[in-house]
Design a protein around this motif. Structure first.
Motif, PDB file in Angstrom:
ATOM      1  N   VAL A 109      85.816  77.891  60.563  1.00  0.00           N
ATOM      2  CA  VAL A 109      84.394  78.217  60.408  1.00  0.00           C
ATOM      3  C   VAL A 109      83.660  77.929  61.716  1.00  0.00           C
ATOM      4  CG1 VAL A 109      84.439  77.677  57.950  1.00  0.00           C
ATOM      5  CG2 VAL A 109      83.700  75.942  59.575  1.00  0.00           C
ATOM      6  N   ARG A 110      82.400  78.339  61.788  1.00  0.00           N
ATOM      7  CA  ARG A 110      81.599  78.083  62.976  1.00  0.00           C
ATOM      8  C   ARG A 110      81.570  76.592  63.296  1.00  0.00           C
ATOM      9  NH1 ARG A 110      76.264  78.587  62.090  1.00  0.00           N
ATOM     10  NH2 ARG A 110      76.539  79.341  59.964  1.00  0.00           N
ATOM     11  N   HIS A 111      81.657  76.245  64.564  1.00  0.00           N
ATOM     12  CA  HIS A 111      81.588  74.830  64.934  1.00  0.00           C
ATOM     13  C   HIS A 111      80.264  74.218  64.521  1.00  0.00           C
ATOM     14  CE1 HIS A 111      84.956  75.142  68.171  1.00  0.00           C
ATOM     15  NE2 HIS A 111      85.369  75.328  66.945  1.00  0.00           N
ATOM     16  N   GLY A 112      79.201  74.988  64.619  1.00  0.00           N
ATOM     17  CA  GLY A 112      77.870  74.482  64.262  1.00  0.00           C
ATOM     18  C   GLY A 112      77.830  73.983  62.830  1.00  0.00           C
ATOM     19  N   SER A 113      78.525  74.683  61.979  1.00  0.00           N
ATOM     20  CA  SER A 113      78.532  74.296  60.574  1.00  0.00           C
ATOM     21  C   SER A 113      79.268  72.976  60.371  1.00  0.00           C
ATOM     22  CB  SER A 113      79.184  75.420  59.772  1.00  0.00           C
ATOM     23  OG  SER A 113      79.619  74.963  58.533  1.00  0.00           O
ATOM     24  N   LEU A 114      80.301  72.737  61.189  1.00  0.00           N
ATOM     25  CA  LEU A 114      81.033  71.467  61.095  1.00  0.00           C
ATOM     26  C   LEU A 114      80.193  70.329  61.657  1.00  0.00           C
ATOM     27  CD1 LEU A 114      84.507  72.719  62.390  1.00  0.00           C
ATOM     28  CD2 LEU A 114      83.900  72.190  60.024  1.00  0.00           C
ATOM     29  N   TYR A 115      79.567  70.570  62.807  1.00  0.00           N
ATOM     30  CA  TYR A 115      78.806  69.511  63.489  1.00  0.00           C
ATOM     31  C   TYR A 115      77.579  69.083  62.689  1.00  0.00           C
ATOM     32  CZ  TYR A 115      81.593  70.831  67.589  1.00  0.00           C
ATOM     33  OH  TYR A 115      82.622  71.096  68.447  1.00  0.00           O
ATOM     34  N   SER A 116      76.968  70.043  61.995  1.00  0.00           N
ATOM     35  CA  SER A 116      75.714  69.727  61.293  1.00  0.00           C
ATOM     36  C   SER A 116      75.942  69.095  59.927  1.00  0.00           C
ATOM     37  CB  SER A 116      74.899  71.002  61.112  1.00  0.00           C
ATOM     38  OG  SER A 116      75.578  71.873  60.222  1.00  0.00           O
ATOM     39  N   GLY A 117      77.215  69.022  59.499  1.00  0.00           N
ATOM     40  CA  GLY A 117      77.487  68.426  58.193  1.00  0.00           C
ATOM     41  C   GLY A 117      77.382  69.420  57.051  1.00  0.00           C
ATOM     42  N   LEU A 118      77.025  70.664  57.347  1.00  0.00           N
ATOM     43  CA  LEU A 118      76.891  71.656  56.280  1.00  0.00           C
ATOM     44  C   LEU A 118      78.229  71.960  55.610  1.00  0.00           C
ATOM     45  CD1 LEU A 118      74.286  74.179  57.704  1.00  0.00           C
ATOM     46  CD2 LEU A 118      74.101  72.787  55.640  1.00  0.00           C
ATOM     47  N   SER A 119      79.325  71.810  56.360  1.00  0.00           N
ATOM     48  CA  SER A 119      80.648  72.039  55.760  1.00  0.00           C
ATOM     49  C   SER A 119      81.041  70.929  54.809  1.00  0.00           C
ATOM     50  CB  SER A 119      81.725  72.113  56.850  1.00  0.00           C
ATOM     51  OG  SER A 119      81.542  73.241  57.634  1.00  0.00           O
ATOM     52  N   GLY A 120      80.395  69.774  54.960  1.00  0.00           N
ATOM     53  CA  GLY A 120      80.879  68.613  54.229  1.00  0.00           C
ATOM     54  C   GLY A 120      80.152  68.276  52.948  1.00  0.00           C
ATOM     55  N   PHE A 121      78.882  68.714  52.814  1.00  0.00           N
ATOM     56  CA  PHE A 121      78.105  68.115  51.718  1.00  0.00           C
ATOM     57  C   PHE A 121      78.554  68.561  50.337  1.00  0.00           C
ATOM     58  CE2 PHE A 121      75.524  71.897  52.061  1.00  0.00           C
ATOM     59  CZ  PHE A 121      74.917  72.046  50.832  1.00  0.00           C
ATOM     60  N   ASN A 122      79.079  69.787  50.215  1.00  0.00           N
ATOM     61  CA  ASN A 122      79.589  70.184  48.906  1.00  0.00           C
ATOM     62  C   ASN A 122      80.810  69.363  48.523  1.00  0.00           C
ATOM     63  OD1 ASN A 122      78.468  72.592  47.285  1.00  0.00           O
ATOM     64  ND2 ASN A 122      78.119  73.155  49.415  1.00  0.00           N
ATOM     65  N   GLY A 123      81.671  69.118  49.504  1.00  0.00           N
ATOM     66  CA  GLY A 123      82.820  68.269  49.249  1.00  0.00           C
ATOM     67  C   GLY A 123      82.398  66.871  48.829  1.00  0.00           C
ATOM     68  N   ALA A 124      81.376  66.334  49.511  1.00  0.00           N
ATOM     69  CA  ALA A 124      80.887  64.994  49.187  1.00  0.00           C
ATOM     70  C   ALA A 124      80.394  64.937  47.748  1.00  0.00           C
ATOM     71  CB  ALA A 124      79.779  64.604  50.155  1.00  0.00           C
ATOM     72  N   LEU A 125      79.613  65.954  47.358  1.00  0.00           N
ATOM     73  CA  LEU A 125      79.082  65.966  45.992  1.00  0.00           C
ATOM     74  C   LEU A 125      80.213  66.030  44.966  1.00  0.00           C
ATOM     75  CD1 LEU A 125      76.021  68.389  46.288  1.00  0.00           C
ATOM     76  CD2 LEU A 125      75.976  66.014  45.537  1.00  0.00           C
ATOM     77  N   GLY A 126      81.164  66.940  45.215  1.00  0.00           N
ATOM     78  CA  GLY A 126      82.271  67.091  44.262  1.00  0.00           C
ATOM     79  C   GLY A 126      83.093  65.830  44.160  1.00  0.00           C
ATOM     80  N   CYS A 127      83.343  65.206  45.310  1.00  0.00           N
ATOM     81  CA  CYS A 127      84.174  64.000  45.354  1.00  0.00           C
ATOM     82  C   CYS A 127      83.503  62.850  44.606  1.00  0.00           C
ATOM     83  CB  CYS A 127      84.430  63.634  46.805  1.00  0.00           C
ATOM     84  SG  CYS A 127      85.889  62.641  47.065  1.00  0.00           S
ATOM     85  N   MET A 128      82.187  62.713  44.783  1.00  0.00           N
ATOM     86  CA  MET A 128      81.462  61.647  44.084  1.00  0.00           C
ATOM     87  C   MET A 128      81.518  61.838  42.575  1.00  0.00           C
ATOM     88  SD  MET A 128      78.016  60.721  46.157  1.00  0.00           S
ATOM     89  CE  MET A 128      77.462  62.353  46.590  1.00  0.00           C
ATOM     90  N   CYS A 129      81.358  63.094  42.133  1.00  0.00           N
ATOM     91  CA  CYS A 129      81.311  63.360  40.693  1.00  0.00           C
ATOM     92  C   CYS A 129      82.638  63.011  40.018  1.00  0.00           C
ATOM     93  CB  CYS A 129      81.011  64.834  40.428  1.00  0.00           C
ATOM     94  SG  CYS A 129      79.305  65.252  40.724  1.00  0.00           S
ATOM     95  N   VAL A 130      83.735  63.434  40.643  1.00  0.00           N
ATOM     96  CA  VAL A 130      85.031  63.246  39.985  1.00  0.00           C
ATOM     97  C   VAL A 130      85.569  61.834  40.216  1.00  0.00           C
ATOM     98  CG1 VAL A 130      87.414  64.075  39.890  1.00  0.00           C
ATOM     99  CG2 VAL A 130      85.543  65.702  40.093  1.00  0.00           C
ATOM    100  N   GLY A 131      85.276  61.258  41.380  1.00  0.00           N
ATOM    101  CA  GLY A 131      85.857  59.957  41.726  1.00  0.00           C
ATOM    102  C   GLY A 131      85.068  58.778  41.208  1.00  0.00           C
ATOM    103  N   GLY A 132      84.943  58.627  39.905  1.00  0.00           N
ATOM    104  CA  GLY A 132      84.326  57.429  39.387  1.00  0.00           C
ATOM    105  C   GLY A 132      83.099  57.654  38.526  1.00  0.00           C
ATOM    106  N   LEU A 133      82.385  58.795  38.759  1.00  0.00           N
ATOM    107  CA  LEU A 133      81.133  58.971  38.026  1.00  0.00           C
ATOM    108  C   LEU A 133      81.386  59.575  36.650  1.00  0.00           C
ATOM    109  CD1 LEU A 133      78.087  58.523  38.513  1.00  0.00           C
ATOM    110  CD2 LEU A 133      77.940  60.964  38.949  1.00  0.00           C
ATOM    111  N   PHE A 134      81.916  60.796  36.626  1.00  0.00           N
ATOM    112  CA  PHE A 134      82.171  61.448  35.341  1.00  0.00           C
ATOM    113  C   PHE A 134      83.573  61.134  34.818  1.00  0.00           C
ATOM    114  CE2 PHE A 134      78.928  64.561  36.993  1.00  0.00           C
ATOM    115  CZ  PHE A 134      77.925  64.105  36.152  1.00  0.00           C
TER     116      PHE A 134
END
Lengths: 400, 400, 400
Positions: C283-308
């Protein structure tokens, strides 16, 4: 497409198959009578769902069991549930393109392995329900890939995609179960569209060909070639496996015939209806010749004409109507998704069949078979006649 | 929009209508008192759902029954259920364009016939529930067709589209029933979008005009014309039937007034709200003048303000909020679908009304009327007052 | 994400917090032991859901109660339910951009006020469930607006959008409840996409920046910068609030750490997984640097890893798989929606987490916590151990 597990207890394969052949197939003999010369006895015993085989295999080495589950998964793609059909289909794919055969095999195995890892119901795995979506995903990845055959890196997304199919299968089933609907090929359709979106045509690692809308801008200048059109009808059956050469397509049709002649008949009828539908709105000739116009119709026609609904003249007419509906919806989806370079896959057939299963009109709903009791069309037909004759004389349908 | 069948037994039409007029309409007299001069007595007896007519017609020739079912189907489009409203609307369509009138008629009939053929519940057919979607589909096919009026081949897709609506109606109802939701115009919206996708603008047999996004690139250079803006509000009611001339639109509004003054009031209010919403985000002036900005608001406002919820000041305010919501969502859909040349149809109103029916907040949910008991707004209001007064004094609502 | 109300009876705040700290946190001490030096005692008592605070606040002035509800709503965005976390997050937003802080505040308040007006359940409002969607909508409106900061007219769509979120929350919950699913951020995702569609980039009143697909045509000519990549992982946590500066992002991570160390760990892990997924398909480097590539993963990981799902090695592995799945689906959606200039928001995480909650495989489903009993990961863990130890020794989980 689900729940063909359990059932068929006792005896060795031969005995069970034999009595099954006597008991049920005799009932449904009518439409298939012409296909039953004496020399074909043994072959016909291998048709239908071959539930006896599961009993026979249960005491054999694990590797053999795995092969049976795997081949059932392969045959599931064309709505069959017969290991021999699966073997024939695999042969057809290897004949058409060895690389596609390898990809398909990897897809089924990855999907089944994921199912075991996430703890899905064992009966679902042995019935091959966690295989056909993964197979379709990896086959289509191969077809759309513009990196050429034997691009081994493609096995990575193929495995991941097949695994994602199993997640989707597992997650969609409680939702669809509320209305007694099968998961069908929803997982495949979702995953392949997502894969093609993730890796746009110009992706450096996984490039692929973009799809064109079928209602095309390209001039249909040349005359329609009738021979190619007829060939397209048979290719429509092969296109269910993304296979576009005539020989393998006919072999796949043969595999369907082995499972159920009624199903094979509806496959060809549905493909023909799809071709007619394509002609009526002037789609690209290429789409007609390659069988792409027909395969959604074939899928829809098979589902309604005997599989999810008992075969009868009414459900036969509904099956043809479904084939046309599937084809028109497929043209619509192809035009829609083609604007962003995506293929329509089998979205049309999946959605239309789901709609037909939901239909409340008495004309069709009375023939509906509960998903848990769906078997081969011939078996469905004989179960119903027996049930009508003396209410619950068929032990299979009551056990399941 | 469903289940207005059964009920209203005994007597001839005149008697029943009269006592109905006395019994129920008296209750709801408040909001309509000003509309009831002595000379209008007979007219008012023909307002509302005219359930008495069904009893009267039951013993007459089949042709007459068919006409009543047909006209009910026509009036269903504007959420009414009154054969006289249906007749007025048909007259309005024929006035606006005879070809559109013919298309609409064919659409209703094809849809009803399909319903009978696939064995849908007879009560649904007689209540006109299997007609309005088909009518809308064929009307819109005519409006978008660029082949000109009296292009007879168009009757083919019109009939097929109307038939597909009945399939969708039948298939969607068990899904939506789980949450006691009406099928509404989902079938129409799905079928018309699919039709326009199948036949792209340049189709050789069925060409059509592409749609433009409303949030347009075109310069809104000219000043806003207030007269045209006001006219657009009334055209918004006609646009529910894809009719964009003032006279017929006013006749359609009159037909709604005949069914229920409350409903007519909300139609105009909703259309005005839609126009305001369009102004607030600077949509194309053409969209405001033609009433296209208003008709989704009108539909949403009618549904919430008295039809699916008992009329009260609260549900009235919710109705206005719904109108704005519908209009904004419609602008969004129009901008989205317009990028590929598709119209937004009434997707916005259908989805937003479905959302409002699902709302759990006590502020609105307490006014919710179960789908099976929905009648004209005035009747709903009087049922509720009676129910509040002495619990289940109204025999109609308990029978249904 | 729902039903964290009720519970926590008796005593003053201190006592309750203290005993809670002793009772539950002790159980879950394992993974957090290193974080518990003596001086941090008081701080740790303020971690978790702080249910004791509700009892304490109930007898205080209404303004104080409102502040607590408001701050709970703010923390809900990152799947926490802790007023102190909310305060830290608000501080982070104000630090990053005061205008964004104001917009977010207005969004939460508009959403909560609407919930009260339409008569939503009081317990839902006090738990902050009718706030986080509105906050996200107004934050994103601010981020995408090309009219600059302190463009006060933007408060109008921000309030309307936040109000629409409450309608959607109320309407979607009965549908999702059938499968015990949370409404999550569906309302936000729907409303923001509709808003951006209504006001196209060139809108005269509310202009906004169009979004680009991440799988970009733009040349990734330059070498990958490892430092920026690492920074992008932490920015991924901030991007959940559309915040792209490092300091505030770390503060937001701190707020999550305060609520639950397990959750903070999964947020970082998920963001890293998202970055890896982005790298794997270039993907575009800008998307990696700005954290846009990561936040969906973060949300999904939080939900499954301990919350729900109760934290365990299995659910931990599933959480990482979910993070990858979320990220790939996000890339697909971004490429799809980017073709018409729309952002992918958190559609990917929302849909994938919904899928994981539906999963029937025993490997994950056995860890599933009913939505009404979801608390902080540590509390979930201790509830389960207690329940396993002596069946229903935990009074909290039985009361709720």
């Amino acid at each position: 497409m689900k729940g063909d597990h359990g059932a068929g207890e006792g005896g060795t394969q031969c005995t069970v198959l034999w009595t099954e052949g006597q008991g049920e197939k005799g009932q449904a003999g009518g439409p298939r009578a012409g296909l039953r010369p004496h020399a074909l006895w043994r072959l016909l015993d291998c048709s239908g769902d071959m539930v006896g085989l599961d009993t026979y295999v249960r005491e054999r080495p694990f590797a053999l069991q795995l092969v049976v589950w795997f081949l059932r998964g392969v045959s599931r793609v064309i709505l069959a549930n017969n290991p021999l059909s699966g073997a024939l289909i695999l042969a057809a794919l290897l004949w058409a393109s060895p690389w596609q055969g390898v990809l398909g095999t990897v897809g089924v195995l990855a999907s089944m392995l994921t199912a075991v890892l996430i703890g899905q119901d064992g009966a679902e795995v042995t019935a091959g329900l966690h295989g056909y979506n993964g197979m379709l995903v990896s086959l289509l990845m191969g077809v759309f890939s513009s990196a050429g055959d034997w691009y081994w890196w493609l096995l990575l997304p193929a495995c991941l995609g097949a695994a994602a199919c199993t997640f989707l299968y597992s997650g969609l089933s409680p939702v669809l179960d509320r209305w007694d609907l099968p998961v069908a090929v929803f997982p495949f359709n979702i995953v392949i569209v997502l894969y093609l979106l993730v890796t746009r045509p110009d992706n450096p690692y996984f490039p692929h060909y973009p799809s064109l809308p079928v209602g095309a801008l390209q001039a249909n200048a040349t005359e329609l070639n009738t021979a190619q059109l007829l060939q397209g009808i048979f290719l429509g059956v092969g296109q269910i496996f993304a296979c576009d050469s005539l020989g393998p397509s006919l072999l796949i049709l043969g595999a369907t015939l082995l499972y159920s002649p009624l199903q094979a008949l509806h496959a060809v009828l549905g493909s023909a209806a799809g071709t007619l539908a394509g002609l009526s709105v002037a789609v690209r000739h290429g789409s007609l010749y390659s069988g792409l116009s027909g395969f959604n119709g074939a899928l829809g026609c098979m589902c309604v004409g005997g599989l999810f609904f008992t075969f009868s003249w009414r459900s036969h007419l509904f099956a043809i109507a479904t084939a046309f509906l599937c084809s028109y919806v497929d043209i619509a989806f192809s035009n829609l998704l083609g604007t962003i370079g995506l293929p329509a896959c089998s979205w049309a057939a999946t959605l239309v069949v789901t709609l037909m299963l939901l239909l409340t009109g008495r004309g069709l709903a009375t023939y509906r078979i509960p998903i848990g009791q769906v078997r081969s069309p011939e078996h469905n037909l004989s179960s119903r006649s027996q049930w009508k004759a003396g209410n619950t004389l068929d032990p299979d349908s009551t056990v399941v």
